[in-house]
Design a protein around this motif. Structure first.
Motif, PDB file in Angstrom:
ATOM      1  N   ARG A  66      -3.145  -4.911  -8.428  1.00  0.00           N
ATOM      2  CA  ARG A  66      -3.090  -6.123  -7.593  1.00  0.00           C
ATOM      3  C   ARG A  66      -3.602  -7.357  -8.355  1.00  0.00           C
ATOM      4  NH1 ARG A  66      -1.191  -5.094  -2.941  1.00  0.00           N
ATOM      5  NH2 ARG A  66      -1.503  -3.137  -1.851  1.00  0.00           N
ATOM      6  N   TYR A  86       0.225 -10.503   1.304  1.00  0.00           N
ATOM      7  CA  TYR A  86      -0.531 -10.039   2.464  1.00  0.00           C
ATOM      8  C   TYR A  86      -1.049 -11.205   3.302  1.00  0.00           C
ATOM      9  CZ  TYR A  86      -0.240  -5.207   1.069  1.00  0.00           C
ATOM     10  OH  TYR A  86       0.237  -3.963   0.764  1.00  0.00           O
ATOM     11  N   GLN A  87      -1.532 -12.258   2.640  1.00  0.00           N
ATOM     12  CA  GLN A  87      -2.059 -13.372   3.424  1.00  0.00           C
ATOM     13  C   GLN A  87      -0.936 -14.253   3.953  1.00  0.00           C
ATOM     14  OE1 GLN A  87      -5.056 -14.614   0.584  1.00  0.00           O
ATOM     15  NE2 GLN A  87      -5.525 -12.450   0.503  1.00  0.00           N
ATOM     16  N   GLU A 140      -6.306   1.161   6.547  1.00  0.00           N
ATOM     17  CA  GLU A 140      -6.760  -0.210   6.400  1.00  0.00           C
ATOM     18  C   GLU A 140      -5.935  -1.137   7.286  1.00  0.00           C
ATOM     19  OE1 GLU A 140      -6.949  -1.216   2.266  1.00  0.00           O
ATOM     20  OE2 GLU A 140      -8.840  -0.141   2.007  1.00  0.00           O
ATOM     21  N   ARG A 159     -11.114 -13.110  -7.326  1.00  0.00           N
ATOM     22  CA  ARG A 159     -10.160 -13.174  -8.452  1.00  0.00           C
ATOM     23  C   ARG A 159     -10.725 -13.993  -9.608  1.00  0.00           C
ATOM     24  NH1 ARG A 159      -5.722 -13.889  -5.438  1.00  0.00           N
ATOM     25  NH2 ARG A 159      -5.779 -11.636  -5.486  1.00  0.00           N
ATOM     26  N   ASP A 172       0.856  -1.191   0.000  1.00  0.00           N
ATOM     27  CA  ASP A 172       0.000   0.000   0.000  1.00  0.00           C
ATOM     28  C   ASP A 172       0.894   1.244   0.000  1.00  0.00           C
ATOM     29  OD1 ASP A 172      -2.002  -1.835   0.415  1.00  0.00           O
ATOM     30  OD2 ASP A 172      -2.458  -1.209   2.471  1.00  0.00           O
ATOM     31  N   SER A 206      -2.096 -11.621  -2.774  1.00  0.00           N
ATOM     32  CA  SER A 206      -2.537 -12.650  -1.826  1.00  0.00           C
ATOM     33  C   SER A 206      -1.343 -13.319  -1.171  1.00  0.00           C
ATOM     34  CB  SER A 206      -3.360 -13.722  -2.537  1.00  0.00           C
ATOM     35  OG  SER A 206      -4.668 -13.287  -2.757  1.00  0.00           O
TER      36      SER A 206
HETATM   37  P1  TYD Z   1      -5.147  -1.551  -1.628  1.00  0.00           P
HETATM   38  O1  TYD Z   1      -4.391  -1.608  -2.883  1.00  0.00           O
HETATM   39  O2  TYD Z   1      -4.620  -0.871  -0.439  1.00  0.00           O
HETATM   40  O3  TYD Z   1      -6.569  -0.943  -1.967  1.00  0.00           O
HETATM   41  P2  TYD Z   1      -6.999   0.580  -2.004  1.00  0.00           P
HETATM   42  O4  TYD Z   1      -5.755   1.379  -2.298  1.00  0.00           O
HETATM   43  O5  TYD Z   1      -7.986   0.610  -3.114  1.00  0.00           O
HETATM   44  O6  TYD Z   1      -7.598   0.847  -0.658  1.00  0.00           O
HETATM   45  O7  TYD Z   1      -5.416  -3.059  -1.319  1.00  0.00           O
HETATM   46  C1  TYD Z   1      -6.385  -3.597  -0.617  1.00  0.00           C
HETATM   47  C2  TYD Z   1      -5.850  -4.519   0.444  1.00  0.00           C
HETATM   48  O8  TYD Z   1      -6.183  -5.850   0.108  1.00  0.00           O
HETATM   49  C3  TYD Z   1      -4.361  -4.496   0.711  1.00  0.00           C
HETATM   50  O9  TYD Z   1      -4.175  -4.315   2.110  1.00  0.00           O
HETATM   51  C4  TYD Z   1      -3.899  -5.867   0.318  1.00  0.00           C
HETATM   52  C5  TYD Z   1      -5.114  -6.706   0.447  1.00  0.00           C
HETATM   53  N1  TYD Z   1      -5.140  -7.864  -0.473  1.00  0.00           N
HETATM   54  C6  TYD Z   1      -4.957  -9.110   0.037  1.00  0.00           C
HETATM   55  O10 TYD Z   1      -4.742  -9.316   1.227  1.00  0.00           O
HETATM   56  N2  TYD Z   1      -5.027 -10.175  -0.819  1.00  0.00           N
HETATM   57  C7  TYD Z   1      -5.252 -10.020  -2.129  1.00  0.00           C
HETATM   58  O11 TYD Z   1      -5.308 -11.021  -2.874  1.00  0.00           O
HETATM   59  C8  TYD Z   1      -5.431  -8.715  -2.645  1.00  0.00           C
HETATM   60  C9  TYD Z   1      -5.698  -8.502  -4.082  1.00  0.00           C
HETATM   61  C10 TYD Z   1      -5.374  -7.645  -1.780  1.00  0.00           C
END
Ligand code: TYD
Ligand code: ADP
Length: 207
Positions: free
Chosen positions: A97, A105-106, A153, A72, A12, A102
């Protein structure tokens, strides 16, 4: 399938959505029709996921991982808005993304192997021509987010951004036989990063 699919990745605040718009504009100006998308998508599962990310809904990470995979699958296959049908029409698709998000972050909360496994059907359906990774120091990313955004977030702490960045590199290394990943230094000015991205993408149209 004749269009090219590029995924923009980064933690982010790395500048993905800024650069996605600029790159789309440059492609269009060069006569290359272009569609921009993002994950989570604006579809029903994506909307649910945004509520989880902004903590309006709470949800265990073992549940959130399959939800991202389902979003997805819809992103790829949806009959009205899906990426595959745009590619079939010869359109370049740029996504903010894709599955490396995934993994990154996961993978902070779950074993990377498990996250890769959940996403395998999506990877087998559609791999990007290249994943473009905007690499930014987590301190700088957090500074940009704090300066420019009202709400935060789930992942927007320095520690979690740093861990997500490490997980990206772990996943790039693990998937290096299957995936083309291009690392773009993202800590420069908007114009400099845009120039580097354009230089990375242009050769795909000369092949
Ligand atoms: P982000 O790009 O921060 O969205 P925005 O700028 O529109 O608010 O991303 C959303 C969040 O989702 C980010 O913290 C990462 C998370 N994410 C996952 O955990 N797994 C995924 O597969 C994807 C696509 C995003
Ligand atoms: P992401 O989509 O990766 O979260 P954004 O494109 O939304 O990133 O950028 C996060 C914030 O940082 C935005 O407010 C944006 O204006 C700003 N920003 C993006 N790129 C740069 C840059 N190269 N230098 C300084 N600020 C930037």
């Amino acid at each position: 399938m004749s269009g090219l699919f590029f995924a923009l990745e980064g933690i982010d605040g790395s500048g993905k959505s800024t650069q996605l718009q600029l790159l789309a504009g440059r492609l269009e100006a060069a006569g290359i029709p272009c569609l921009t998308t993002r994950e989570p998508t604006d579809g029903p599962i994506g909307q649910l996921l945004r509520q989880v990310l902004t903590r309006q809904l709470s949800c265990d990470s073992r549940v959130v991982a399959p939800l991202f995979a389902a979003d997805r699958l819809d992103h790829i296959l949806n009959a009205g808005t899906g990426v595959l049908q745009a590619l079939e029409r010869g359109i370049t698709v740029l996504s903010d993304r894709y599955y490396f998000s995934s993994y990154a972050y996961q993978g902070v909360d779950l074993p990377l192997e498990q996250v890769v496994e959940i996403n395998r059907p999506c990877a087998d359906l559609l791999r990007p021509a290249a994943t473009l990774f905007l690499d930014v120091d987590p301190d700088l990313a957090l500074e940009r987010i704090a300066r420019n955004r009202a709400g935060t977030e789930l992942f927007e702490t320095k520690d979690r951004l740093a861990r997500a960045r490490e997980q990206f590199f772990r996943a790039f290394d693990r998937e290096r036989e299957r995936e083309k990943v291009i690392i773009i230094p993202g800590g420069q000015s908007v114009e400099q990063v845009a120039e580097a991205l354009w230089a990375a993408v242009r050769p795909f149209y000369n092949e």
